[in-house]
Design a protein around this motif. Structure first.
Motif, PDB file in Angstrom:
ATOM      1  N   VAL A   1       0.856  -1.186   0.000  1.00 44.84           N
ATOM      2  CA  VAL A   1       0.000   0.000   0.000  1.00 44.84           C
ATOM      3  C   VAL A   1       0.895   1.239   0.000  1.00 44.84           C
ATOM      4  N   LEU A   2       0.670   2.134  -0.964  1.00 43.21           N
ATOM      5  CA  LEU A   2       1.433   3.374  -1.071  1.00 43.21           C
ATOM      6  C   LEU A   2       0.477   4.524  -1.307  1.00 43.21           C
ATOM      7  N   SER A   3       0.602   5.572  -0.487  1.00 39.68           N
ATOM      8  CA  SER A   3      -0.239   6.749  -0.636  1.00 39.68           C
ATOM      9  C   SER A   3       0.631   7.975  -0.878  1.00 39.68           C
ATOM     10  N   LEU A   4       0.409   8.626  -2.028  1.00 42.39           N
ATOM     11  CA  LEU A   4       1.048   9.894  -2.366  1.00 42.39           C
ATOM     12  C   LEU A   4      -0.007  10.985  -2.544  1.00 42.39           C
ATOM     13  N   ALA A   5      -1.158  10.777  -1.977  1.00 47.58           N
ATOM     14  CA  ALA A   5      -2.283  11.697  -2.148  1.00 47.58           C
ATOM     15  C   ALA A   5      -1.992  13.037  -1.481  1.00 47.58           C
ATOM     16  N   GLY A   6      -2.604  14.078  -2.049  1.00 46.90           N
ATOM     17  CA  GLY A   6      -2.527  15.387  -1.425  1.00 46.90           C
ATOM     18  C   GLY A   6      -1.157  16.024  -1.480  1.00 46.90           C
ATOM     19  N   ASN A   7      -0.400  15.783  -2.551  1.00 46.73           N
ATOM     20  CA  ASN A   7       0.886  16.436  -2.746  1.00 46.73           C
ATOM     21  C   ASN A   7       0.804  17.376  -3.955  1.00 46.73           C
ATOM     22  N   ARG A   8       1.944  17.703  -4.558  1.00 48.87           N
ATOM     23  CA  ARG A   8       1.980  18.607  -5.701  1.00 48.87           C
ATOM     24  C   ARG A   8       2.670  17.960  -6.894  1.00 48.87           C
ATOM     25  N   LEU A   9       2.526  16.667  -7.022  1.00 44.03           N
ATOM     26  CA  LEU A   9       3.198  15.928  -8.088  1.00 44.03           C
ATOM     27  C   LEU A   9       2.567  16.230  -9.435  1.00 44.03           C
ATOM     28  N   ALA A  10       3.387  16.707 -10.370  1.00 43.14           N
ATOM     29  CA  ALA A  10       2.917  16.966 -11.727  1.00 43.14           C
ATOM     30  C   ALA A  10       3.371  15.880 -12.698  1.00 43.14           C
ATOM     31  N   ARG A  11       4.289  15.032 -12.271  1.00 44.21           N
ATOM     32  CA  ARG A  11       4.777  13.940 -13.114  1.00 44.21           C
ATOM     33  C   ARG A  11       5.292  12.828 -12.210  1.00 44.21           C
ATOM     34  N   LEU A  12       5.052  11.614 -12.621  1.00 48.43           N
ATOM     35  CA  LEU A  12       5.492  10.459 -11.852  1.00 48.43           C
ATOM     36  C   LEU A  12       6.110   9.464 -12.832  1.00 48.43           C
ATOM     37  N   GLU A  13       7.440   9.412 -12.841  1.00 45.30           N
ATOM     38  CA  GLU A  13       8.145   8.541 -13.772  1.00 45.30           C
ATOM     39  C   GLU A  13       8.081   7.085 -13.308  1.00 45.30           C
ATOM     40  N   PRO A  14       8.091   6.148 -14.250  1.00 44.52           N
ATOM     41  CA  PRO A  14       8.096   4.724 -13.862  1.00 44.52           C
ATOM     42  C   PRO A  14       9.296   4.352 -13.008  1.00 44.52           C
ATOM     43  N   ALA A  15      10.439   4.996 -13.253  1.00 39.82           N
ATOM     44  CA  ALA A  15      11.639   4.671 -12.483  1.00 39.82           C
ATOM     45  C   ALA A  15      11.527   5.101 -11.025  1.00 39.82           C
ATOM     46  N   VAL A  16      10.602   6.010 -10.717  1.00 37.93           N
ATOM     47  CA  VAL A  16      10.419   6.438  -9.323  1.00 37.93           C
ATOM     48  C   VAL A  16       9.878   5.269  -8.503  1.00 37.93           C
ATOM     49  N   LEU A  17       8.842   4.632  -9.011  1.00 39.46           N
ATOM     50  CA  LEU A  17       8.266   3.485  -8.308  1.00 39.46           C
ATOM     51  C   LEU A  17       9.125   2.243  -8.466  1.00 39.46           C
ATOM     52  N   GLY A  18       9.671   2.080  -9.673  1.00 39.73           N
ATOM     53  CA  GLY A  18      10.402   0.855  -9.927  1.00 39.73           C
ATOM     54  C   GLY A  18       9.446  -0.324  -9.993  1.00 39.73           C
ATOM     55  N   PRO A  19       9.949  -1.503 -10.199  1.00 39.11           N
ATOM     56  CA  PRO A  19       9.070  -2.679 -10.179  1.00 39.11           C
ATOM     57  C   PRO A  19       8.662  -3.024  -8.750  1.00 39.11           C
ATOM     58  N   LEU A  20       7.392  -2.842  -8.459  1.00 34.39           N
ATOM     59  CA  LEU A  20       6.855  -3.194  -7.137  1.00 34.39           C
ATOM     60  C   LEU A  20       5.877  -4.342  -7.346  1.00 34.39           C
ATOM     61  N   PRO A  21       6.338  -5.567  -7.298  1.00 39.16           N
ATOM     62  CA  PRO A  21       5.494  -6.708  -7.697  1.00 39.16           C
ATOM     63  C   PRO A  21       4.320  -6.973  -6.778  1.00 39.16           C
ATOM     64  N   LEU A  22       4.352  -6.467  -5.528  1.00 43.18           N
ATOM     65  CA  LEU A  22       3.290  -6.768  -4.574  1.00 43.18           C
ATOM     66  C   LEU A  22       2.365  -5.587  -4.304  1.00 43.18           C
ATOM     67  N   LEU A  23       2.595  -4.456  -4.945  1.00 42.81           N
ATOM     68  CA  LEU A  23       1.780  -3.271  -4.674  1.00 42.81           C
ATOM     69  C   LEU A  23       0.349  -3.489  -5.162  1.00 42.81           C
ATOM     70  N   ARG A  24      -0.606  -3.377  -4.236  1.00 40.46           N
ATOM     71  CA  ARG A  24      -2.016  -3.591  -4.565  1.00 40.46           C
ATOM     72  C   ARG A  24      -2.810  -2.281  -4.576  1.00 40.46           C
ATOM     73  N   THR A  25      -2.408  -1.302  -3.759  1.00 39.63           N
ATOM     74  CA  THR A  25      -3.160  -0.059  -3.642  1.00 39.63           C
ATOM     75  C   THR A  25      -2.218   1.121  -3.829  1.00 39.63           C
ATOM     76  N   LEU A  26      -2.573   2.009  -4.766  1.00 40.79           N
ATOM     77  CA  LEU A  26      -1.793   3.211  -5.033  1.00 40.79           C
ATOM     78  C   LEU A  26      -2.728   4.408  -5.027  1.00 40.79           C
ATOM     79  N   SER A  27      -2.475   5.363  -4.140  1.00 42.55           N
ATOM     80  CA  SER A  27      -3.322   6.554  -4.009  1.00 42.55           C
ATOM     81  C   SER A  27      -2.576   7.758  -4.573  1.00 42.55           C
ATOM     82  N   LEU A  28      -3.138   8.338  -5.643  1.00 42.79           N
ATOM     83  CA  LEU A  28      -2.534   9.496  -6.300  1.00 42.79           C
ATOM     84  C   LEU A  28      -3.500  10.671  -6.374  1.00 42.79           C
ATOM     85  N   GLN A  29      -4.580  10.630  -5.621  1.00 44.26           N
ATOM     86  CA  GLN A  29      -5.578  11.680  -5.738  1.00 44.26           C
ATOM     87  C   GLN A  29      -5.053  13.018  -5.211  1.00 44.26           C
ATOM     88  N   ASP A  30      -5.669  14.084  -5.712  1.00 46.13           N
ATOM     89  CA  ASP A  30      -5.390  15.449  -5.264  1.00 46.13           C
ATOM     90  C   ASP A  30      -3.925  15.830  -5.482  1.00 46.13           C
TER      91      ASP A  30
END
Length: 329
Positions: free
Chosen positions: A152-181
């Motif tokens: 579970v990863l939450s990045l909600a409520g920040n000021r992200l204008a771009r999210l590169e694939p290399a930032v997350l990298g391969p996360l084989p078990l990630l089930r929940t990703l929060s990018l709202q707001d």
């Protein structure tokens, strides 16, 4: 004068107790000695940072203590670290050294602005990470790469204008990703491809630009339908003709004019043929250069074997003075 008599008076009970031949007070159970361990802790409680309150099950509660940095003294016994509502503005390299058994990390509402690429190194067992309600504008590649067990990863409520694939990298078990707001107009094409276990994606509150860059996200949304209330909040803000159009309303045919992104097999072929073609062209150039060099060498050797040509006599073509005089006579 009458002498005092102790036996003629009624003795108090406490005095009779003291005169008793048997020390009856030793028959009462001894009072429990005050314990040096607080009632909320147990003898096996985890080591606890000074600024936090810890529970026996491994939770270190450091919430709302105006901490300017991650507290030191973290140990392998800490399973959950609550650092929300503090003043942690940056995470330096090795910010959580010593807490290799951490399973949950809460960093909400810290005004966090900068995260080093090696801030989360050593947290191989971490399953939940909450970075919501901060001031992150960008994340460097490899930030979450060490978190291979993250679910579970939450990045909600920040000021992200771009999210590169290399930032997350391969996360084989990630089930929940929060990018709202955030301020995301689209998601990079390869971002979702590196998250094979993802089944919950929260996206509301972003300024989506409905163009070709949104094609991978729309494809993912068709395969993983969102609940109706959340799906209705995903709308385009540009271009003008598509403003307020829901993202879930775009079929694959709507992107027919877009260049189709390469599939994984095609990318593998490109990556494999690239070096091969380069080496082949290099070998061809070397072979051609060798042929040209051999031809020039042969010509030079042939020229060296030929006899030198005799030079013409400069006086052979000129008449003698006598002949000239005879001709004039």
């Amino acid at each position: 004068m009458r002498s005092p008599s102790f036996l003629s008076r009624r003795l108090p009970p406490l005095f009779l107790l003291l005169l008793s031949p048997w020390p009856v007070w030793i028959q009462a159970p001894p009072a429990a000695a005050p314990s040096a361990t607080p009632a909320s802790a147990t003898p096996g409680a985890p080591d606890c940072p000074e600024a936090c309150a810890c529970a026996p099950e491994g939770q270190a509660n450091c919430s709302g203590r105006a901490l300017p940095a991650v507290p030191g003294g973290l140990s392998q016994r800490v399973r959950a670290l609550l650092l929300d509502h503090n003043r942690v503005r940056a995470l330096p390299p090795g910010a959580f050294v010593g807490a290799g058994a951490l399973l949950r990390l809460d960093l909400r509402e810290n005004g966090l602005r900068w995260v080093h690429a090696r801030a989360f190194w050593g947290l191989d067992a971490l399953k939940q990470l909450d970075l919501s309600a901060n001031q992150l504008e960008a994340l460097v590649p490899g930030t979450f790469a060490p978190l291979r067990a993250l679910c579970v990863l939450s990045l909600a409520g920040n000021r992200l204008a771009r999210l590169e694939p290399a930032v997350l990298g391969p996360l084989p078990l990630l089930r929940t990703l929060s990018l709202q707001d955030n301020e995301l107009p689209a998601l990079a094409p390869a971002l979702l491809a590196g998250l094979p276990a993802l089944n919950t994606l929260r996206l509301r509150g972003n300024p989506w630009a409905c163009g070709c860059a949104l094609r991978p996200l729309c494809t993912w949304l068709r395969r993983h339908p969102l609940p109706a209330p959340e799906a209705e909040t995903l709308i385009c803000v540009s271009p003008g003709r598509l403003t307020l159009s829901p993202l879930t309303a775009f079929p694959e045919a709507a992107f027919s004019h877009c260049a189709r992104p390469l599939a994984a097999r095609e990318l593998a072929v490109v990556y494999a043929l690239g070096p091969v073609s380069f080496l082949a062209s290099l070998a061809a150039c070397l072979a051609l250069g060798s042929v040209l060099t051999a031809c020039r060498t042969r010509r030079r050797r042939a020229a060296a074997r030929r006899p030198p040509r005799s030079l013409p006599d400069p006086g052979a073509g000129m008449a003698s003075p006598a002949a000239v005089a005879a001709a004039q006579a």
